[in-house]
Design an enzyme around this catalytic site. Structure first.
Site, PDB file in Angstrom:
ATOM      1  N   ASN A 129       1.051  -1.374  -0.318  1.00 46.31           N
ATOM      2  CA  ASN A 129       0.328   0.086  -0.242  1.00 46.31           C
ATOM      3  C   ASN A 129       0.985   0.999  -0.040  1.00 46.31           C
ATOM      4  OD1 ASN A 129      -1.608   1.876   0.985  1.00 46.31           O
ATOM      5  ND2 ASN A 129      -2.436   1.406   2.520  1.00 46.31           N
ATOM      6  N   LYS A 162      -0.105   4.488  -0.479  1.00 50.93           N
ATOM      7  CA  LYS A 162      -0.590   5.131   0.335  1.00 50.93           C
ATOM      8  C   LYS A 162      -0.603   6.229  -0.976  1.00 50.93           C
ATOM      9  CE  LYS A 162      -0.521   3.185   4.751  1.00 50.93           C
ATOM     10  NZ  LYS A 162      -0.088   3.160   6.214  1.00 50.93           N
ATOM     11  N   HIS A 183      -9.738   1.536   5.045  1.00 55.01           N
ATOM     12  CA  HIS A 183      -8.030   1.408   5.262  1.00 55.01           C
ATOM     13  C   HIS A 183      -8.618   2.367   6.823  1.00 55.01           C
ATOM     14  CE1 HIS A 183      -3.858   2.463   6.451  1.00 55.01           C
ATOM     15  NE2 HIS A 183      -3.539   1.599   5.818  1.00 55.01           N
ATOM     16  N   GLU A 197      -6.493   4.793   7.892  1.00 50.98           N
ATOM     17  CA  GLU A 197      -6.702   6.404   6.896  1.00 50.98           C
ATOM     18  C   GLU A 197      -7.758   7.311   6.618  1.00 50.98           C
ATOM     19  OE1 GLU A 197      -2.783   5.684   5.550  1.00 50.98           O
ATOM     20  OE2 GLU A 197      -1.993   5.373   7.384  1.00 50.98           O
ATOM     21  N   GLU A 224      -5.197  -4.290  10.923  1.00 51.52           N
ATOM     22  CA  GLU A 224      -3.606  -3.541  10.830  1.00 51.52           C
ATOM     23  C   GLU A 224      -4.687  -2.894  12.112  1.00 51.52           C
ATOM     24  OE1 GLU A 224      -2.324  -2.705   7.167  1.00 51.52           O
ATOM     25  OE2 GLU A 224      -4.001  -0.965   6.728  1.00 51.52           O
ATOM     26  N   GLY A 255       3.123   2.862  10.803  1.00 48.20           N
ATOM     27  CA  GLY A 255       3.550   3.346  10.532  1.00 48.20           C
ATOM     28  C   GLY A 255       4.182   4.070  11.904  1.00 48.20           C
ATOM     29  N   SER A 281       3.335  -2.106  10.184  1.00 47.43           N
ATOM     30  CA  SER A 281       5.049  -2.564  10.593  1.00 47.43           C
ATOM     31  C   SER A 281       5.915  -4.050  10.008  1.00 47.43           C
ATOM     32  CB  SER A 281       5.167  -1.346  11.720  1.00 47.43           C
ATOM     33  OG  SER A 281       5.242   0.080  12.139  1.00 47.43           O
TER      34      SER A 281
HETATM   35  P1  13P Z   1       3.457   0.661   7.571  1.00 47.41           P
HETATM   36  O1  13P Z   1       3.800  -0.615   7.357  1.00 47.41           O
HETATM   37  O2  13P Z   1       3.745   1.999   7.198  1.00 47.41           O
HETATM   38  O3  13P Z   1       2.609   0.545   9.537  1.00 47.41           O
HETATM   39  O4  13P Z   1       1.343   0.989   7.480  1.00 47.41           O
HETATM   40  C1  13P Z   1       0.797  -0.455   7.554  1.00 47.41           C
HETATM   41  C2  13P Z   1      -0.321  -0.384   7.122  1.00 47.41           C
HETATM   42  O5  13P Z   1      -0.997   0.501   7.119  1.00 47.41           O
HETATM   43  C3  13P Z   1      -1.016  -0.680   5.657  1.00 47.41           C
HETATM   44  O6  13P Z   1      -2.299  -0.597   4.487  1.00 47.41           O
END
Ligand code: 13P
Length: 246
Positions: A14, A16, A100, A102, A171, A177, A210
């Site tokens: 992903n 982002k 997601h 976010e 997640e 992150g 992560s």
């Molecule tokens: P990270 O791998 O940067 O922690 O992000 C995970 C994520 O949100 C994948 O959709």
């Protein structure tokens, strides 16, 4: 052969809101030749909308698959800024991330809207990857399972036939992150809860939060973890390939 081996492994990057025509090209040049990794694992790249045609062109015939990061609940019409499932399919997507954290956090997406997006995606021939996960405060309050079940409820309510056509991703928000990964056991416990709640042995459940090359193998060793949804580490071609290899 155990049930686990019936569920093909999957690693989804992903990206982002990251990338540029040039940096995408550099990453694809490193990743796409590694087709030997695809025999036991579905590998997909979920890029920002504007770069999907670039990726489609580069990925054509490689076996790597293309995904988007969101989809409109609407099929077409006066919805400024929205992108429909049919449009995503038109530019070569077979997958789309929905719900997601976010999007839930910054765009106030409700679990009911996420369920509507699942139907929109399936209706366009895309496989939705449905994200769920608790906040740190939920976990500390002992509410993690409850929160995740609430997020899954509207998906489960769509019925077993729909559930078997989606991919789920657990997640935990506190692990996204932050460099703070759920322990393999914490992730396994939640995945087992999710699998029992959804009542499906066949639905694939990815872990995200992560995931890095050096923690992927221990996560993937868990019986209910079928792969990963990778954020930051998917922007580094070598790191991403090492996760897939794991
Ligand atoms: P990270 O791998 O940067 O922690 O992000 C995970 C994520 O949100 C994948 O959709």
């Amino acid at each position: 052969m155990g049930v686990h081996s019936l569920r093909k492994r999957m690693v989804a990057g992903n990206w982002k809101m990251n990338g540029s025509l040039q940096s995408n090209r550099q990453l694809l040049d490193v990743v796409l030749p590694q087709t030997q990794l695809l025999s036991e694992c579905d590998v997909l790249l979920c890029a920002p909308f504007v770069y999907l045609p670039q990726l489609q062109q580069a990925m054509e015939g490689t076996g790597f698959a293309l995904g988007a990061q969101d989809v409109s609940v609407h099929a077409k019409g006066a919805y400024t800024g929205e992108v429909s499932g049919a449009m995503l399919a038109d530019v070569g997507c077979r997958w789309v991330i929905v719900g997601h954290s976010e999007r839930r956090q910054y765009h106030q997406e409700s679990s009911a809207q996420v369920a509507a997006k699942v139907l929109a995606a399936l209706g366009a021939g895309l496989t939705p990857i449905v994200c769920v996960g608790e906040q740190l405060a939920d976990r500390q309050a002992g509410q993690a399972v409850c929160v995740v079940h609430d997020q899954l409820d509207p998906i489960k309510a769509l019925g077993a036939q729909i559930v078997e056509r989606v991919v789920l991703a657990y997640e935990p928000v506190w692990a996204i992150g932050t460099g703070l990964t759920a322990t393999p056991q914490q992730a396994q416990d939640m995945h087992a809860q999710i699998r029992a709640f959804m009542g499906s042995d066949v639905v694939r459940i990815l872990y995200g939060g992560s995931v890095k090359a050096d923690n992927a193998a221990e996560l993937f060793a868990m019986p209910d973890i079928d792969g990963a949804l990778v954020g930051g580490a998917s922007l580094d071609a070598q790191e991403f390939l090492r996760i897939v290899a794991a």
